[in-house]
Enzyme design. Structure first.
Site, mmCIF file in Angstrom:
data_model
loop_
_atom_site.group_PDB
_atom_site.id
_atom_site.type_symbol
_atom_site.label_atom_id
_atom_site.label_comp_id
_atom_site.label_asym_id
_atom_site.label_seq_id
_atom_site.Cartn_x
_atom_site.Cartn_y
_atom_site.Cartn_z
ATOM 1 N N ASN A 1 0.868 -1.181 0.000
ATOM 2 C CA ASN A 1 0.000 0.000 0.000
ATOM 3 C C ASN A 1 0.903 1.229 0.000
ATOM 4 O O ASN A 1 1.352 1.689 1.049
ATOM 5 C CB ASN A 1 -0.911 -0.043 1.237
ATOM 6 C CG ASN A 1 -1.808 1.194 1.352
ATOM 7 O OD1 ASN A 1 -1.649 2.172 0.623
ATOM 8 N ND2 ASN A 1 -2.742 1.135 2.296
ATOM 9 N N ARG B 1 -1.823 -1.369 -4.084
ATOM 10 C CA ARG B 1 -2.791 -0.272 -4.066
ATOM 11 C C ARG B 1 -2.371 0.733 -5.137
ATOM 12 O O ARG B 1 -1.269 1.265 -5.084
ATOM 13 C CB ARG B 1 -2.787 0.427 -2.710
ATOM 14 C CG ARG B 1 -3.700 1.652 -2.729
ATOM 15 C CD ARG B 1 -3.480 2.543 -1.535
ATOM 16 N NE ARG B 1 -4.412 3.639 -1.564
ATOM 17 C CZ ARG B 1 -4.191 4.825 -1.000
ATOM 18 N NH1 ARG B 1 -3.077 5.047 -0.356
ATOM 19 N NH2 ARG B 1 -5.078 5.773 -1.084
ATOM 20 N N HIS C 1 -9.686 6.420 -2.434
ATOM 21 C CA HIS C 1 -9.916 5.694 -1.178
ATOM 22 C C HIS C 1 -11.034 4.639 -1.305
ATOM 23 O O HIS C 1 -11.616 4.222 -0.310
ATOM 24 C CB HIS C 1 -10.313 6.652 -0.031
ATOM 25 C CG HIS C 1 -9.214 7.561 0.421
ATOM 26 N ND1 HIS C 1 -9.446 8.859 0.777
ATOM 27 C CD2 HIS C 1 -7.894 7.359 0.605
ATOM 28 C CE1 HIS C 1 -8.310 9.438 1.140
ATOM 29 N NE2 HIS C 1 -7.350 8.545 1.042
ATOM 30 N N ARG D 1 -3.512 19.131 1.805
ATOM 31 C CA ARG D 1 -4.289 19.501 0.605
ATOM 32 C C ARG D 1 -5.482 20.367 0.985
ATOM 33 O O ARG D 1 -6.135 20.127 2.003
ATOM 34 C CB ARG D 1 -4.792 18.234 -0.100
ATOM 35 C CG ARG D 1 -3.688 17.482 -0.815
ATOM 36 C CD ARG D 1 -4.150 16.124 -1.335
ATOM 37 N NE ARG D 1 -3.448 15.038 -0.666
ATOM 38 C CZ ARG D 1 -3.823 13.766 -0.694
ATOM 39 N NH1 ARG D 1 -4.893 13.399 -1.353
ATOM 40 N NH2 ARG D 1 -3.117 12.855 -0.041
ATOM 41 N N GLU E 1 -7.194 -1.594 4.314
ATOM 42 C CA GLU E 1 -7.029 -1.599 2.860
ATOM 43 C C GLU E 1 -6.216 -2.815 2.424
ATOM 44 O O GLU E 1 -6.484 -3.410 1.376
ATOM 45 C CB GLU E 1 -6.308 -0.312 2.409
ATOM 46 C CG GLU E 1 -7.185 0.934 2.502
ATOM 47 C CD GLU E 1 -6.392 2.235 2.391
ATOM 48 O OE1 GLU E 1 -5.457 2.430 3.199
ATOM 49 O OE2 GLU E 1 -6.699 3.058 1.521
HETATM 50 C C1 UVW Z 1 -5.892 9.076 -2.360
HETATM 51 C C2 UVW Z 1 -5.251 9.557 -1.129
HETATM 52 O O1 UVW Z 1 -5.402 10.702 -0.774
HETATM 53 O O2 UVW Z 1 -4.536 8.655 -0.427
HETATM 54 P P1 UVW Z 1 -3.727 8.902 0.930
HETATM 55 O O3 UVW Z 1 -4.756 9.261 1.945
HETATM 56 O O4 UVW Z 1 -3.059 7.586 1.205
HETATM 57 O O5 UVW Z 1 -2.773 10.029 0.671
HETATM 58 MG MG MG Z 2 -4.135 5.894 3.669
#
Ligand code: UVW
Ligand code: MG
Ligand code: ADP
Length: 409
Positions: free
Chosen positions: A12, A97, A186, A247, A390
């Site tokens: 993952n 993943r 996700h 983000r 996951e």
């Molecule tokens: C798609 C995504 O944001 O994955 P992660 O939370 O692992 O950064």
């Molecule tokens: Mg994660």
């Protein structure tokens, strides 16, 4: 006697970490698990746990791991030390993943050159994630070229969302020419957690409506009706939606050209700003919810504001997905923040009794790594914490494709 192999190694690969598990799919038992975290930072950490003995045996190592290639070599070396390397005959396959599968993939897929090329083509829409997934595929192939590899896509669970949810209100010709739509992410977690929630409630999955809040470093919400994703907060890329560690989540798209026109920023600069320097980190300089709640508790107003912006966005999505689903059976929290932060959970539903939502403070305070209800007895919507897995879901899908009864890809 040569029995067919039944072990699956799951990789993952996240934006700055690799989590892994080696499972025997005859009984889904774990033989080894581990984590490489803070990849690319000054001090990374490798933690490997062997689970085949009477007691778990953990080895931890600190030091710089420069990139995902190095991280995956470290994982392979740890497994080899325990005689569980990628060349072992009991190993059936590696399950990966992969965050973005675009329009082509809506289920687990045996990796060949064509699949690999497609994952590569999608790097621009998952720049923090697809390269890490590719590194896993390439490392596994280098170490054992004949070992089957399976890609399990984050986007797959959302591939059949209703168009009303997956389309942007953009010029159709432009959207089609550039394959612009909402793909979500996700999905492996949303699928696993929504099913486990139905089990926790003792209801048929096909008749259960769930809002899943996956709150990790990346964070997304999903509205799941009867086992199908009908809306999710991430979009073309994993940037849309909730406030995340680094983000921004939802913003007015005009912010982008405003910055480009008035702040001399390039498209690349804005990309880095929104993906890596925004979210909780942008608001208060920390992206770890533990640190933020500690600071807020000590009266730090910047950290408090970051917490409030995070929770406000979460509450908006809970309201929105209640409307999308019409009837909600369960609201469920998962991933690092969702599983561990009682404060976030309490704040997310505070005052929402009009939506049938409440948490019981004592139940919410329990710290346990198993599915549990945290709403009071008798509330209309069950609020729950369901730890995501996951890796187990990826192993199941990989084994389903290749193992006994599978079609071997
Ligand atoms: C798609 C995504 O944001 O994955 P992660 O939370 O692992 O950064
Ligand atoms: Mg994660
Ligand atoms: N006890 C805790 N309280 C609050 N937040 C926590 C706790 N433990 C972990 N977290 C949060 O979980 C996040 C990581 O979640 P995780 O699901 O492992 O993310 P990812 O898979 O995206 O790396 C960390 O950034 C941290 O903020």
């Amino acid at each position: 006697m040569s029995a067919s192999p039944t072990r699956v190694l799951v990789l993952n690969s996240g934006s700055s970490s690799v989590k892994y598990q080696l499972l025997d799919m005859r009984d889904e038992s774990r033989l080894a698990t581990g984590l490489v975290e803070r990849i690319g930072e000054r001090t990374s950490r490798v933690e490997h746990t062997l689970l085949t003995g009477a007691e778990p045996e953990t080895r931890t190592r600190e030091g710089r791991v420069a990139d995902h290639d190095e991280a995956l070599d470290a994982v392979a070396a740890e497994l080899s030390r325990d005689g569980l390397g990628l060349d072992s005959p009991e190993l059936l396959a590696v399950g990966h993943r992969i965050v973005h599968g675009g329009r082509l993939f809506d289920g687990p897929t045996r990796v060949d050159w064509h699949v690999e090329r497609e994952i590569e083509r999608l790097v621009p829409v998952a720049p923090l994630h697809n390269p890490a997934g590719l590194a896993g595929i390439r490392t596994a192939r280098r170490l054992n070229p004949s070992l089957p590899q399976v890609a399990v896509f984050d986007t797959a669970f959302h591939a059949h969302m209703p168009e009303a949810a997956s389309r942007y209100a953009l010029d159709t010709a432009v959207a089609e020419a550039h394959r612009i739509r909402r793909y979500g992410a996700h999905g492996t977690s949303h699928a696993y957690v929504s099913r486990a929630t139905a089990e926790l409630l003792g209801r048929p999955y096909e008749e259960t409506n769930t809002i899943v809040l996956h709150l990790g470093n990346g964070a997304s919400a999903a509205a799941v009706r009867g086992g199908r994703s009908v809306d999710t907060s991430m979009g073309l890329t994993p940037l849309e939606g909730l406030v995340m560690g680094t983000r921004s989540g939802d913003i007015d798209p005009a912010v982008v050209f405003h910055l480009m026109r008035n702040a001399s920023m390039s498209a690349e600069d804005v990309d880095v700003l929104l993906n890596k320097k925004s979210g909780l980190y942008g608001l208060c300089g920390d992206n770890d919810m533990r640190e933020i709640t500690r600071r807020a508790d000590e009266g730090d107003r910047t950290a408090r504001l970051a917490f409030d912006v995070y929770v406000h966005r979460l509450r908006k999505y809970i309201g929105a997905y209640t409307a999308v689903l019409g009837r909600v059976d369960a609201l469920v929290f998962t991933a690092g923040v969702g599983e561990n932060s009682a404060l976030v959970r309490a704040a997310a539903v505070e005052g929402l009794t009009g939506f049938g939502l409440a948490v019981d403070p004592e139940r919410n305070a329990v710290r346990e790594k198993r599915p549990r209800v945290i709403s009071p007895e008798g509330t209309p919507v069950t609020v729950a914490v369901v730890p995501t897995d996951e890796e187990l879901e990826i192993a199941r899908q990989t084994y389903g494709l290749l193992g006994e009864g599978g079609d071997r890809g």
